[in-house]
Structures are given as structure tokens and as C-alpha cells.
Design a protein around this motif. Sequence first.
Motif, PDB file in Angstrom:
ATOM      1  N   MET A 145      45.937 -64.648 -86.541  1.00  0.00           N
ATOM      2  CA  MET A 145      44.843 -64.168 -85.689  1.00  0.00           C
ATOM      3  C   MET A 145      45.352 -63.802 -84.298  1.00  0.00           C
ATOM      4  N   LEU A 146      46.237 -64.629 -83.747  1.00  0.00           N
ATOM      5  CA  LEU A 146      46.823 -64.330 -82.437  1.00  0.00           C
ATOM      6  C   LEU A 146      47.609 -63.023 -82.481  1.00  0.00           C
ATOM      7  N   LEU A 147      48.421 -62.852 -83.507  1.00  0.00           N
ATOM      8  CA  LEU A 147      49.181 -61.620 -83.661  1.00  0.00           C
ATOM      9  C   LEU A 147      48.269 -60.408 -83.823  1.00  0.00           C
ATOM     10  N   SER A 148      47.172 -60.596 -84.517  1.00  0.00           N
ATOM     11  CA  SER A 148      46.212 -59.510 -84.691  1.00  0.00           C
ATOM     12  C   SER A 148      45.592 -59.091 -83.362  1.00  0.00           C
ATOM     13  N   TYR A 149      45.240 -60.051 -82.535  1.00  0.00           N
ATOM     14  CA  TYR A 149      44.683 -59.720 -81.225  1.00  0.00           C
ATOM     15  C   TYR A 149      45.716 -59.022 -80.338  1.00  0.00           C
ATOM     16  N   ILE A 150      46.957 -59.469 -80.391  1.00  0.00           N
ATOM     17  CA  ILE A 150      47.998 -58.845 -79.577  1.00  0.00           C
ATOM     18  C   ILE A 150      48.260 -57.416 -80.038  1.00  0.00           C
ATOM     19  N   LEU A 151      48.402 -57.216 -81.353  1.00  0.00           N
ATOM     20  CA  LEU A 151      48.639 -55.872 -81.866  1.00  0.00           C
ATOM     21  C   LEU A 151      47.445 -54.955 -81.655  1.00  0.00           C
ATOM     22  N   GLY A 152      46.246 -55.513 -81.705  1.00  0.00           N
ATOM     23  CA  GLY A 152      45.050 -54.707 -81.465  1.00  0.00           C
ATOM     24  C   GLY A 152      44.976 -54.168 -80.052  1.00  0.00           C
TER      25      GLY A 152
END
Length: 90
Positions: free
Chosen positions: A50-57
Amino acid sequence: VWMLYVARLLIGTAGGINIVVISMYLEEISEVKVRGTIGSYFELSASFGMLLSYILGAILPYFWYTVVGVVPAVSMLLVFSWVPESPVFL
């Protein structure tokens, strides 16, 4: 814009269902002495994802963000045939 809201609702619902089902599956296939460790690793990896998803988003445009999101889904579909069946009837 409304399609993004609908997609976010569907993805959030599917993600919540997956977390419950995967936690139950991991509890059933793991031995008692490592059950807590496996559950902790799963929760840790879900939080990291989820953290990686927010960063990539925040970095990628929508198209490339979608392409990056499809890679784990396709790899899971390819590997899913080797997952052992659950030993306990649900």
C-alpha cells in the motif's frame, strides 16, 4: 472522474476481501509454531504494498501506474495453479 471513484470503491472492496481470505488460507496451511510469523509477514507485505502504491501514484501518470499494477496481478494468475488446496473444509 466518477469512474475513478467507482474503480477506487471496487478496488478497496476487493482488497479488503482478499486480506480476510488470504489470512484464513495462511492460517490453515501453516504449522502452529510458525503461524504467527507467516501472518505477520503477510500483514507487513500488504502494508508495504500500500505504501509503495501511494508513492508510485504520486510519481507516475495513470497509464503507467495501471501498467505497474497489472504486473503483480498477472504474475499471481500464472503462479496460482501451484498453490496447494486448503486442508480444512471452510
